[in-house]
Structure formats: structure tokens, C-alpha cells
Write a protein that holds these residues in place. Structure first.
Motif, PDB file in Angstrom:
ATOM      1  N   ASN A   3      41.660  37.033  22.593  1.00 25.22           N
ATOM      2  CA  ASN A   3      42.581  37.893  23.330  1.00 25.22           C
ATOM      3  C   ASN A   3      42.815  37.430  24.770  1.00 25.22           C
ATOM      4  OD1 ASN A   3      42.708  39.570  21.065  1.00 25.22           O
ATOM      5  ND2 ASN A   3      40.962  40.791  21.740  1.00 25.22           N
ATOM      6  N   ILE A   4      42.382  36.214  25.053  1.00 24.67           N
ATOM      7  CA  ILE A   4      42.608  35.624  26.373  1.00 24.67           C
ATOM      8  C   ILE A   4      43.889  34.798  26.333  1.00 24.67           C
ATOM      9  CG2 ILE A   4      41.712  34.011  28.091  1.00 24.67           C
ATOM     10  CD1 ILE A   4      38.903  34.811  27.242  1.00 24.67           C
ATOM     11  N   THR A   5      44.692  34.913  27.356  1.00 26.11           N
ATOM     12  CA  THR A   5      45.950  34.165  27.426  1.00 26.11           C
ATOM     13  C   THR A   5      45.714  32.678  27.164  1.00 26.11           C
ATOM     14  OG1 THR A   5      46.722  35.732  29.088  1.00 26.11           O
ATOM     15  CG2 THR A   5      47.960  33.684  28.867  1.00 26.11           C
ATOM     16  N   VAL A   6      46.521  32.096  26.297  1.00 20.84           N
ATOM     17  CA  VAL A   6      46.276  30.726  25.834  1.00 20.84           C
ATOM     18  C   VAL A   6      46.275  29.717  26.979  1.00 20.84           C
ATOM     19  CG1 VAL A   6      48.729  30.302  25.366  1.00 20.84           C
ATOM     20  CG2 VAL A   6      46.973  28.998  24.131  1.00 20.84           C
ATOM     21  N   GLN A   7      47.110  29.923  27.998  1.00 22.04           N
ATOM     22  CA  GLN A   7      47.171  28.948  29.107  1.00 22.04           C
ATOM     23  C   GLN A   7      45.858  28.860  29.877  1.00 22.04           C
ATOM     24  OE1 GLN A   7      49.724  31.242  28.690  1.00 22.04           O
ATOM     25  NE2 GLN A   7      51.190  29.788  27.831  1.00 22.04           N
ATOM     26  N   VAL A   8      45.050  29.909  29.817  1.00 19.03           N
ATOM     27  CA  VAL A   8      43.752  29.881  30.497  1.00 19.03           C
ATOM     28  C   VAL A   8      42.869  28.807  29.881  1.00 19.03           C
ATOM     29  CG1 VAL A   8      41.694  31.226  31.089  1.00 19.03           C
ATOM     30  CG2 VAL A   8      43.937  32.328  31.045  1.00 19.03           C
ATOM     31  N   TRP A   9      43.011  28.604  28.567  1.00 17.53           N
ATOM     32  CA  TRP A   9      42.179  27.631  27.847  1.00 17.53           C
ATOM     33  C   TRP A   9      42.594  26.190  28.111  1.00 17.53           C
ATOM     34  CZ3 TRP A   9      37.778  29.209  25.851  1.00 17.53           C
ATOM     35  CH2 TRP A   9      37.634  30.565  25.498  1.00 17.53           C
ATOM     36  N   TYR A  10      43.691  25.992  28.816  1.00 14.98           N
ATOM     37  CA  TYR A  10      44.102  24.638  29.181  1.00 14.98           C
ATOM     38  C   TYR A  10      43.342  24.135  30.403  1.00 14.98           C
ATOM     39  CZ  TYR A  10      48.051  25.417  26.004  1.00 14.98           C
ATOM     40  OH  TYR A  10      48.825  25.683  24.903  1.00 14.98           O
ATOM     41  N   PHE A  11      42.549  25.039  31.030  1.00 13.45           N
ATOM     42  CA  PHE A  11      41.666  24.682  32.149  1.00 13.45           C
ATOM     43  C   PHE A  11      42.393  23.967  33.287  1.00 13.45           C
ATOM     44  CE2 PHE A  11      38.922  24.675  28.312  1.00 13.45           C
ATOM     45  CZ  PHE A  11      38.068  25.715  28.660  1.00 13.45           C
ATOM     46  N   GLY A  12      43.590  24.471  33.615  1.00 11.53           N
ATOM     47  CA  GLY A  12      44.343  23.857  34.707  1.00 11.53           C
ATOM     48  C   GLY A  12      43.592  23.904  36.026  1.00 11.53           C
ATOM     49  N   GLY A  13      42.952  25.038  36.316  1.00 11.41           N
ATOM     50  CA  GLY A  13      42.226  25.167  37.571  1.00 11.41           C
ATOM     51  C   GLY A  13      40.879  24.472  37.563  1.00 11.41           C
ATOM     52  N   ILE A  14      40.230  24.437  36.402  1.00 12.33           N
ATOM     53  CA  ILE A  14      38.900  23.826  36.321  1.00 12.33           C
ATOM     54  C   ILE A  14      38.988  22.305  36.251  1.00 12.33           C
ATOM     55  CG2 ILE A  14      36.819  23.598  34.903  1.00 12.33           C
ATOM     56  CD1 ILE A  14      37.156  26.521  34.105  1.00 12.33           C
ATOM     57  N   ILE A  15      39.844  21.805  35.373  1.00  9.92           N
ATOM     58  CA  ILE A  15      39.943  20.350  35.191  1.00  9.92           C
ATOM     59  C   ILE A  15      40.972  19.745  36.148  1.00  9.92           C
ATOM     60  CG2 ILE A  15      40.581  18.510  33.587  1.00  9.92           C
ATOM     61  CD1 ILE A  15      39.509  20.197  31.312  1.00  9.92           C
ATOM     62  N   GLY A  16      42.196  20.292  36.125  1.00  8.07           N
ATOM     63  CA  GLY A  16      43.270  19.705  36.927  1.00  8.07           C
ATOM     64  C   GLY A  16      43.041  19.760  38.421  1.00  8.07           C
ATOM     65  N   SER A  17      43.024  20.994  38.957  1.00 13.73           N
ATOM     66  CA  SER A  17      42.847  21.157  40.407  1.00 13.73           C
ATOM     67  C   SER A  17      41.391  21.225  40.816  1.00 13.73           C
ATOM     68  CB  SER A  17      43.558  22.442  40.870  1.00 13.73           C
ATOM     69  OG  SER A  17      44.951  22.278  40.823  1.00 13.73           O
ATOM     70  N   GLY A  18      40.487  21.172  39.851  1.00 18.91           N
ATOM     71  CA  GLY A  18      39.069  21.247  40.156  1.00 18.91           C
ATOM     72  C   GLY A  18      38.370  19.902  40.053  1.00 18.91           C
ATOM     73  N   VAL A  19      37.966  19.547  38.831  1.00 14.37           N
ATOM     74  CA  VAL A  19      37.193  18.315  38.613  1.00 14.37           C
ATOM     75  C   VAL A  19      37.970  17.074  39.045  1.00 14.37           C
ATOM     76  CG1 VAL A  19      36.085  16.860  36.879  1.00 14.37           C
ATOM     77  CG2 VAL A  19      35.862  19.349  36.740  1.00 14.37           C
ATOM     78  N   LEU A  20      39.229  16.964  38.605  1.00 15.88           N
ATOM     79  CA  LEU A  20      40.016  15.774  38.939  1.00 15.88           C
ATOM     80  C   LEU A  20      40.333  15.680  40.427  1.00 15.88           C
ATOM     81  CD1 LEU A  20      42.550  15.488  35.961  1.00 15.88           C
ATOM     82  CD2 LEU A  20      40.503  14.132  36.396  1.00 15.88           C
ATOM     83  N   MET A  21      40.203  16.801  41.146  1.00 19.14           N
ATOM     84  CA  MET A  21      40.477  16.777  42.579  1.00 19.14           C
ATOM     85  C   MET A  21      39.219  16.469  43.389  1.00 19.14           C
ATOM     86  SD  MET A  21      42.985  16.915  44.624  1.00 19.14           S
ATOM     87  CE  MET A  21      44.146  17.491  43.376  1.00 19.14           C
TER      88      MET A  21
END
Length: 203
Positions: free
Chosen positions: A40-58
């Protein structure tokens, strides 16, 4: 300011932004501040944009930018600054990684804001189900639509606020990494050191 010193400032700025993005993505797993089933969590949350994209990769470019300060001035004379020029040039590659990561988070945020959150809605008068009741961002201009979401309480504002933060943070990160691309080119072409060797400014 030496190009390495300026890069350090950029790195210092990127680190807290990365932490904020990771925290926002984590909070999105708890819509409305409550715990729900993972389906029941919005699917885009599972794309980890903030964790992987703007987080780890940054974090990688941020650490590289911070380390460039160690290449400033001291000991650069006598070796034509080759090592420092190469370091500034290589920072451009890491800046590119940062742009890709932040860009990924930015795009995910736009899609998520446009689609809206997943929430519990009335399917009919007697049946309720979890779905995404909004389409094409219609809820953004008409807050009365927000009442379609029965649970979790405040999920729409939660979703919109956190993804908006991720969107803005992504834009700022892209801008800072783009600045480092220019700074890296100048450092590679003109030399990273300034005012060293008794003011000779050798490069």
C-alpha cells in the motif's frame, strides 16, 4: 579561492542535502506518519530516488570534492601540478555521476507528484480498496479532491511535501554539480593552485 577550495565548499553543501534526501525517502515509507502494508506504499517510493539517486550517488562526488582541497598549493611546485590538474579533471566525472543521481531523483519526484499517493478509497458505497485516486496532477489545483483518500490521515500533504522537497533538493544538487563541472575544467586547464611558492602562483 583555489578551485580545490571552492570544490570543498560544494562538497560541504552536498553532504547535508544528501542526508535530507535519504531521510525524506525513508519517511515516504510511512505515509501520513503511519505504518502500512508494503503493498500500500506508493510505487515511486520503491524507486529509491532519494536514497540512491540524491543520496548514495551524491555522497561519492561530495567526498571527492571535499578531498580536492588537499591538492591545493602545498607541494605543487616542481611537478607542474600534473596530479592536481588530473584530480580536478577526474572530479568532472564524479560531478557527472552526481548530476545523473540527482536527475534520477528529480524525475521520480515529478512522476510521483503528478500521480499522487496511494491511499484507501471508496470503490463503491460498501467497498473500500487501496488505489491511486488521482490522475495527471488534478489534485494539485483542487484540494477538495484530497478527501478521496480516507486513510492514512494526511497522506496527500505528506506525499506532496516530501516529494516536493526531493524535487527541490535534486535541482539544487544538479546545479552544484554543474558548477563543479565548470570549476573542474578551469582547475584542469588553468591549474588548481593559487598564490603558492612564495606568491609565484606556479601551475
Amino acid at each position: 579561492m583555489c578551485s580545490g577550495g571552492f570544490a570543498k565548499c560544494l562538497g560541504i553543501s552536498l553532504l547535508p542535502l544528501s542526508i535530507v534526501c535519504v531521510l525524506c525517502n525513508i519517511l515516504l515509507f510511512f505515509p501520513g506518519g503511519t505504518s502500512v502494508d508494503k503493498d500500500n506504499i506508493t510505487v515511486q517510493v520503491w524507486y529509491f530516488g532519494g536514497i540512491i539517486g540524491s543520496g548514495v550517488l551524491m555522497i561519492f562526488p561530495a567526498l571527492v570534492f571535499l578531498g580536492l582541497k588537499n591538492n591545493d598549493c602545498c607541494g605543487c611546485c616542481g611537478n607542474e601540478s600534473c596530479g592536481r590538474r588530473f584530480a580536478m579533471l577526474s572530479s568532472i566525472l564524479f560531478a557527472g555521476v552526481g548530476v545523473l543521481g540527482a536527475g534520477y531523483s528529480f524525475i521520480i519526484s515529478i512522476v510521483a507528484i503528478n500521480h499522487g499517493p496511494k491511499c484507501l478509497v471508496f470503490k463503491n458505497e460498501t467497498h473500500r480498496e487501496w488505489s491511486v485516486p488521482f490522475s495527471n496532477g488534478d489534485y494539485l489545483s483542487n484540494t477538495s479532491y484530497w478527501s478521496r483518500c480516507l486513510e492514512p490521515d494526511g497522506v496527500v500533504s505528506w506525499h506532496l511535501s516530501l516529494f516536493s522537497v526531493l524535487l527541490v533538493m535534486g535541482l539544487i544538487q544538479i546545479a552544484l554539480c554543474a558548477v563543479q563541472v565548470v570549476n573542474g575544467l578551469l582547475g584542469a586547464l588553468c591549474g588548481d593552485c593559487c598564490g603558492c611558492c612564495g606568491g609565484n602562483g606556479a601551475v
